[in-house]
Each structure stands twice: as structure tokens, then as C-alpha cells.
Write a protein that holds these residues in place. Structure first.
Motif, short mmCIF file in Angstrom:
data_model
loop_
_atom_site.label_atom_id
_atom_site.label_comp_id
_atom_site.label_asym_id
_atom_site.label_seq_id
_atom_site.Cartn_x
_atom_site.Cartn_y
_atom_site.Cartn_z
N ARG A 1 0.83 -1.21 0.00
CA ARG A 1 0.00 0.00 0.00
C ARG A 1 0.87 1.27 0.00
O ARG A 1 0.49 2.28 -0.60
N LYS A 2 2.01 1.21 0.64
CA LYS A 2 2.95 2.34 0.59
C LYS A 2 3.48 2.51 -0.83
O LYS A 2 3.62 3.64 -1.33
N GLU A 3 3.77 1.38 -1.47
CA GLU A 3 4.23 1.43 -2.86
C GLU A 3 3.14 2.02 -3.76
O GLU A 3 3.42 2.84 -4.65
N LEU A 4 1.90 1.63 -3.50
CA LEU A 4 0.77 2.15 -4.28
C LEU A 4 0.66 3.67 -4.14
O LEU A 4 0.46 4.38 -5.13
N ALA A 5 0.79 4.15 -2.90
CA ALA A 5 0.69 5.59 -2.66
C ALA A 5 1.79 6.35 -3.40
O ALA A 5 1.54 7.41 -4.00
N ARG A 6 2.98 5.78 -3.40
CA ARG A 6 4.11 6.43 -4.08
C ARG A 6 3.91 6.43 -5.60
O ARG A 6 4.13 7.44 -6.28
N LEU A 7 3.47 5.30 -6.15
CA LEU A 7 3.23 5.20 -7.59
C LEU A 7 2.08 6.11 -8.01
O LEU A 7 2.14 6.76 -9.07
N ASN A 8 1.03 6.15 -7.20
CA ASN A 8 -0.12 7.00 -7.52
C ASN A 8 0.27 8.47 -7.56
O ASN A 8 -0.24 9.23 -8.40
N LYS A 9 1.16 8.87 -6.69
CA LYS A 9 1.57 10.26 -6.61
C LYS A 9 2.16 10.74 -7.94
O LYS A 9 1.86 11.84 -8.40
N PHE A 10 2.99 9.90 -8.55
CA PHE A 10 3.70 10.31 -9.76
C PHE A 10 3.08 9.83 -11.07
O PHE A 10 3.27 10.46 -12.11
N PHE A 11 2.32 8.73 -11.01
CA PHE A 11 1.88 8.12 -12.26
C PHE A 11 0.36 8.03 -12.45
O PHE A 11 -0.09 7.54 -13.47
N ASP A 12 -0.40 8.53 -11.49
CA ASP A 12 -1.85 8.38 -11.59
C ASP A 12 -2.41 9.00 -12.88
O ASP A 12 -3.31 8.45 -13.50
N GLY A 13 -1.84 10.12 -13.30
CA GLY A 13 -2.36 10.80 -14.48
C GLY A 13 -1.94 10.19 -15.81
O GLY A 13 -2.49 10.57 -16.85
N ILE A 14 -0.96 9.26 -15.77
CA ILE A 14 -0.50 8.66 -17.03
C ILE A 14 -0.53 7.14 -17.00
O ILE A 14 0.03 6.48 -17.87
N LYS A 15 -1.23 6.56 -16.02
CA LYS A 15 -1.18 5.11 -15.88
C LYS A 15 -1.85 4.37 -17.03
O LYS A 15 -1.55 3.20 -17.28
N GLU A 16 -2.75 5.05 -17.77
CA GLU A 16 -3.41 4.41 -18.91
C GLU A 16 -2.70 4.72 -20.23
O GLU A 16 -3.12 4.23 -21.28
N MET A 17 -1.63 5.48 -20.18
CA MET A 17 -0.94 5.89 -21.41
C MET A 17 -0.09 4.74 -21.93
O MET A 17 0.85 4.31 -21.29
N ARG A 18 -0.42 4.27 -23.13
CA ARG A 18 0.26 3.09 -23.70
C ARG A 18 1.25 3.46 -24.80
O ARG A 18 1.99 2.61 -25.28
N LYS A 19 1.23 4.71 -25.22
CA LYS A 19 2.19 5.17 -26.23
C LYS A 19 2.51 6.63 -26.00
O LYS A 19 1.82 7.31 -25.22
N LEU A 20 3.54 7.11 -26.65
CA LEU A 20 3.94 8.51 -26.48
C LEU A 20 2.83 9.44 -26.96
O LEU A 20 2.15 9.14 -27.94
N PRO A 21 2.66 10.57 -26.30
CA PRO A 21 1.62 11.52 -26.72
C PRO A 21 1.98 12.19 -28.04
O PRO A 21 3.15 12.28 -28.41
N GLN A 22 0.96 12.66 -28.72
CA GLN A 22 1.18 13.37 -29.99
C GLN A 22 1.53 14.84 -29.76
O GLN A 22 1.99 15.52 -30.68
N ALA A 23 1.32 15.33 -28.54
CA ALA A 23 1.67 16.70 -28.18
C ALA A 23 1.64 16.80 -26.66
O ALA A 23 1.02 15.97 -25.99
N ILE A 24 2.34 17.81 -26.12
CA ILE A 24 2.23 18.08 -24.69
C ILE A 24 1.89 19.56 -24.49
O ILE A 24 2.19 20.40 -25.33
N PHE A 25 1.24 19.84 -23.37
CA PHE A 25 0.81 21.20 -23.03
C PHE A 25 1.40 21.50 -21.65
O PHE A 25 1.08 20.82 -20.68
#
Length: 199
Positions: free
Chosen positions: A70-94
């Protein structure tokens, strides 16, 4: 969407989620784009732990292991929650404030990914492909711009869905018409074939 400053974190998450886009609202980890394979392994691990919690697998672990996971989950969620479904590089960044998000901009430039950015007077716009001059310190300013951008993205996504549906329908119709117009082959009897005789 990339915005790690405290005054814009909530706005980034809210607007990106509304537009069903990926986002980074915590510290940009080096290699998020340029070392995407490694980052993908971490996001898959995040999803694996979430699945373990959902199906009850984690409850079968010893208490000590559950706590560590659960500690590992909290750490991963902090940094990767917004990109966890990303399966390929984005076509642009903002990015919000290219001066702060210079690592994200550098990685995108290295990979040839277009960069949109809200650029204040204290930032250098030379590495930004699409500059939006604005006050990146004001939450209201950032929110207004992101709201408009996300609305445009959502509209574009819906238009693309309609285009794809129309293309699929047109292709199906063309295939159906081609099948109907295809002439049926009639097998002709051979002239030299011996006539059948009844015994």
C-alpha cells in the motif's frame, strides 16, 4: 498536460480528467518520455496493485506485506496516476510555465513532440511550438485557458469519432455493393464430354 506548480495542480488534474487526457501534476520524472518503456513498467505495476485490491488478492497477504504494497501504491499514484493508462507517447504536450517544466519540454523536443505552452514574461518561448502568452502565476488565468483548450479537444475528439464512423459506414456500403455487383460464374459443360447413358 504538465503543470507541477502547487497553484495549478488542481486545475491541471480537473481539466485534463474532464477532457479524458493524460496529465502530470507532481514532479516530472526524468525519462517520462525518453525512457517510456521503463515508465510503462511502473504504470503497469500501479495497475497491478489496484487490481489486487479490487479482487481481494491483497487481503490474502501477510499484514506486513500489505502495508509495504500500500505504501508502494501511494508512491506510484503520486507520480503516475495521471499517465497510468498511457500506452504510447503523446502526440503533443501542453505545459504550464516552460521555465519550471523545462525537463518535459526538453524531452518532447528531443522526440519531435509538439509543445504547447502558457508562457509568461519570465519564460523563454523559443522551445515552444505553440505559444499562449498569459500569466502562469494566476490560477484563474490558467483555468480559463485550460477550460477553452480542453473544450476544443473534446470537440475535436467527438468530430473524429463521427468521421471514423462515417468512414466505416462508407467502407461497409462499398463492400456490400461490390459483393452484389460481382457476377456469378456459370460453369459451362465441356463440349467433348461424353453424354451420360442409362444402363
Amino acid at each position: 498536460f504538465v503543470g507541477t506548480r502547487k497553484q495549478t495542480q488542481d486545475v491541471i488534474k480537473e481539466e485534463a480528467t474532464r477532457a479524458n487526457m493524460f496529465y502530470v501534476d507532481q514532479r516530472w520524472l526524468g525519462g517520462t518520455l525518453t525512457n517510456f518503456k521503463t515508465i510503462s513498467r511502473r504504470t503497469r505495476r500501479l495497475q497491478q496493485i489496484e487490481a489486487m485490491i479490487e479482487d481481494g488478492t491483497l487481503d490474502t497477504y501477510p499484514k506486513k506485506d500489505q502495508l509495504a504494497i500500500r505504501k508502494e501504491l501511494a508512491r506510484l499514484n503520486k507520480f503516475f496516476d495521471g499517465i497510468k493508462e498511457m500506452r504510447k507517447l503523446p502526440q503533443a504536450i501542453f505545459v504550464i510555465d516552460p521555465r519550471i517544466e523545462h525537463n518535459a519540454v526538453a524531452e518532447a523536443r528531443k522526440l519531435g513532440i509538439p509543445v504547447f505552452g502558457i508562457v509568461d514574461t519570465n519564460s523563454d518561448p523559443k522551445n515552444i511550438d505553440f505559444v499562449i502568452p498569459a500569466n502562469d502565476d494566476a490560477k484563474d488565468s490558467v483555468e480559463t485557458i485550460l477550460n477553452a483548450c480542453c473544450a476544443a479537444i473534446a470537440e475535436g475528439v467527438e468530430e473524429r469519432k463521427v468521421e471514423k464512423a462515417d468512414e466505416a459506414a462508407a467502407q461497409a456500403q462499398a463492400e456490400a455493393e461490390a459483393t452484389e455487383e460481382k457476377p456469378k460464374r456459370v460453369r459451362k459443360a465441356r463440349k467433348d464430354a461424353a453424354p451420360k447413358t442409362e444402363e
